[in-house]
Enzyme design. Sequence first.
Site, PDB file in Angstrom:
ATOM      1  N   ASP A  13       0.855  -1.189   0.000  1.00 46.67           N
ATOM      2  CA  ASP A  13       0.000   0.000   0.000  1.00 46.67           C
ATOM      3  C   ASP A  13       0.889   1.237   0.000  1.00 46.67           C
ATOM      4  O   ASP A  13       2.085   1.151   0.271  1.00 46.67           O
ATOM      5  CB  ASP A  13      -0.878  -0.019   1.269  1.00 46.67           C
ATOM      6  CG  ASP A  13      -1.805   1.189   1.331  1.00 46.67           C
ATOM      7  OD1 ASP A  13      -2.373   1.543   0.280  1.00 46.67           O
ATOM      8  OD2 ASP A  13      -1.945   1.783   2.413  1.00 46.67           O
ATOM      9  N   SER A  14       0.262   2.377  -0.252  1.00 49.91           N
ATOM     10  CA  SER A  14       0.993   3.637  -0.209  1.00 49.91           C
ATOM     11  C   SER A  14       1.382   4.005   1.225  1.00 49.91           C
ATOM     12  O   SER A  14       2.237   4.859   1.422  1.00 49.91           O
ATOM     13  CB  SER A  14       0.133   4.743  -0.808  1.00 49.91           C
ATOM     14  OG  SER A  14      -1.113   4.773  -0.145  1.00 49.91           O
ATOM     15  N   CYS A  76      -3.700  -1.142  -2.134  1.00 52.63           N
ATOM     16  CA  CYS A  76      -3.960   0.276  -2.404  1.00 52.63           C
ATOM     17  C   CYS A  76      -4.835   0.425  -3.655  1.00 52.63           C
ATOM     18  O   CYS A  76      -4.444   0.013  -4.747  1.00 52.63           O
ATOM     19  CB  CYS A  76      -2.631   0.976  -2.612  1.00 52.63           C
ATOM     20  SG  CYS A  76      -2.759   2.696  -3.031  1.00 52.63           S
ATOM     21  N   GLU A 155      -6.276   9.355   8.940  1.00 50.62           N
ATOM     22  CA  GLU A 155      -4.914   9.311   9.503  1.00 50.62           C
ATOM     23  C   GLU A 155      -4.865  10.042  10.851  1.00 50.62           C
ATOM     24  O   GLU A 155      -4.081   9.712  11.722  1.00 50.62           O
ATOM     25  CB  GLU A 155      -3.922   9.965   8.542  1.00 50.62           C
ATOM     26  CG  GLU A 155      -3.762   9.236   7.233  1.00 50.62           C
ATOM     27  CD  GLU A 155      -2.582   8.288   7.204  1.00 50.62           C
ATOM     28  OE1 GLU A 155      -1.626   8.497   7.964  1.00 50.62           O
ATOM     29  OE2 GLU A 155      -2.621   7.331   6.403  1.00 50.62           O
ATOM     30  N   CYS A 187     -11.187   2.793  -1.212  1.00 46.48           N
ATOM     31  CA  CYS A 187      -9.926   3.307  -0.664  1.00 46.48           C
ATOM     32  C   CYS A 187      -9.628   2.550   0.617  1.00 46.48           C
ATOM     33  O   CYS A 187     -10.548   2.241   1.394  1.00 46.48           O
ATOM     34  CB  CYS A 187     -10.068   4.803  -0.366  1.00 46.48           C
ATOM     35  SG  CYS A 187      -8.636   5.524   0.457  1.00 46.48           S
ATOM     36  N   THR A 188      -8.346   2.256   0.839  1.00 47.79           N
ATOM     37  CA  THR A 188      -7.940   1.484   2.027  1.00 47.79           C
ATOM     38  C   THR A 188      -8.394   2.105   3.339  1.00 47.79           C
ATOM     39  O   THR A 188      -8.578   1.402   4.323  1.00 47.79           O
ATOM     40  CB  THR A 188      -6.404   1.427   2.076  1.00 47.79           C
ATOM     41  OG1 THR A 188      -5.908   2.754   1.873  1.00 47.79           O
ATOM     42  CG2 THR A 188      -5.840   0.488   1.062  1.00 47.79           C
ATOM     43  N   HIS A 189      -8.526   3.424   3.361  1.00 45.03           N
ATOM     44  CA  HIS A 189      -8.833   4.107   4.619  1.00 45.03           C
ATOM     45  C   HIS A 189     -10.319   4.095   4.984  1.00 45.03           C
ATOM     46  O   HIS A 189     -10.672   4.301   6.128  1.00 45.03           O
ATOM     47  CB  HIS A 189      -8.368   5.563   4.544  1.00 45.03           C
ATOM     48  CG  HIS A 189      -6.886   5.725   4.616  1.00 45.03           C
ATOM     49  ND1 HIS A 189      -6.024   5.125   3.723  1.00 45.03           N
ATOM     50  CD2 HIS A 189      -6.111   6.425   5.471  1.00 45.03           C
ATOM     51  CE1 HIS A 189      -4.789   5.452   4.041  1.00 45.03           C
ATOM     52  NE2 HIS A 189      -4.811   6.245   5.089  1.00 45.03           N
TER      53      HIS A 189
HETATM   54  N1  DGL Z   1      -3.999   3.689  -0.182  1.00 39.14           N
HETATM   55  C1  DGL Z   1      -4.688   4.731  -0.910  1.00 39.14           C
HETATM   56  C2  DGL Z   1      -5.904   4.109  -1.620  1.00 39.14           C
HETATM   57  O1  DGL Z   1      -6.409   3.061  -1.265  1.00 39.14           O
HETATM   58  C3  DGL Z   1      -5.111   5.855  -0.002  1.00 39.14           C
HETATM   59  C4  DGL Z   1      -3.965   6.670   0.529  1.00 39.14           C
HETATM   60  C5  DGL Z   1      -3.207   7.434  -0.550  1.00 39.14           C
HETATM   61  O2  DGL Z   1      -3.759   8.381  -1.136  1.00 39.14           O
HETATM   62  O3  DGL Z   1      -2.045   7.083  -0.773  1.00 39.14           O
HETATM   63  O4  DGL Z   1      -6.375   4.693  -2.571  1.00 39.14           O
END
Ligand code: DGL
Length: 268
Positions: A13-14, A76, A155, A187-189
């Site tokens: 992931d990012s 991600c 976050e 999105c992961t979040h």
């Molecule tokens: N991991 C990213 C996603 O799922 C979210 C965080 C980012 O913008 O890097 O899109």
Amino acid sequence: MDIKNNRAIGVFDSGIGGLTVVRALMERLPFENIIYFGDTARVPYGIKSVETINRYAMQITEFLLKKDVKLLIVACNTMAAVAYQAIRDLSPVPVLEVIEASAKIAVAETRSKAIGVIGTPATINSNAYSRAIHLLDRNAKVFSQACPLFVPLVEEGWFDHAATRLVAEEYLKPVMAEHIDTLVLGCTHYPLLKPLFQDIVGKQVRLIDSAEAMAEIAADLINRENLSNENHLSPDYLFCVSDVPYRFQTIGERFLGRTLPRVEMVRL
Ligand code: DGL
């Protein structure tokens, strides 16, 4: 026993958000070893250019392949939307990504065929979700909304904060006006905002959590390809990040729902 099946699943992931996918994998596949990479030095990706996201994705893929993983999972959504093909081209092991996983579940669940998708600007601008959903059902109607403010709010740990509610109401207004019955959390979040979203959109809208969808698809592939780790001792979890791990360690525990055992800082 096939020794090669002891190799880990590589998840990336990012940053920290992919831990929602690791959490779902730990629950669904409790005997699998996992190596996670979070690019905490360069997060967020969701507001970066396609070229940059691609370059970063290639570096992470190379890193995990050197760790001899048996399967790669692109947790991600942003990398999946923009760089999936390039990652697959580079990888000799199977690659799974969250978008197809969520699209499949959304299409199976919707009754009205009106599906909402929320994600980062890079994910929404790529149209990857619309494409994946239309491949499965060309009569489905997809209503997308980029939500750049959710990542920093999550976050910050503001899961049920008044500010987050206000922002969520604003972002969700246009998609709700289309009478969707299914909303993909692209999105992961976003799984961490599920109770808040559900409260805003009402019980009649089904929320598709890409983390749970991913764990289901990974379990299917592992069974189908006979890749299960037959060693049923406690699995090995390694977490790698590109910045000093302090913040990852503290916030990560909220994403993972348990303490983070081994966190190492690595340079790509
Ligand atoms: N991991 C990213 C996603 O799922 C979210 C965080 C980012 O913008 O890097 O899109």
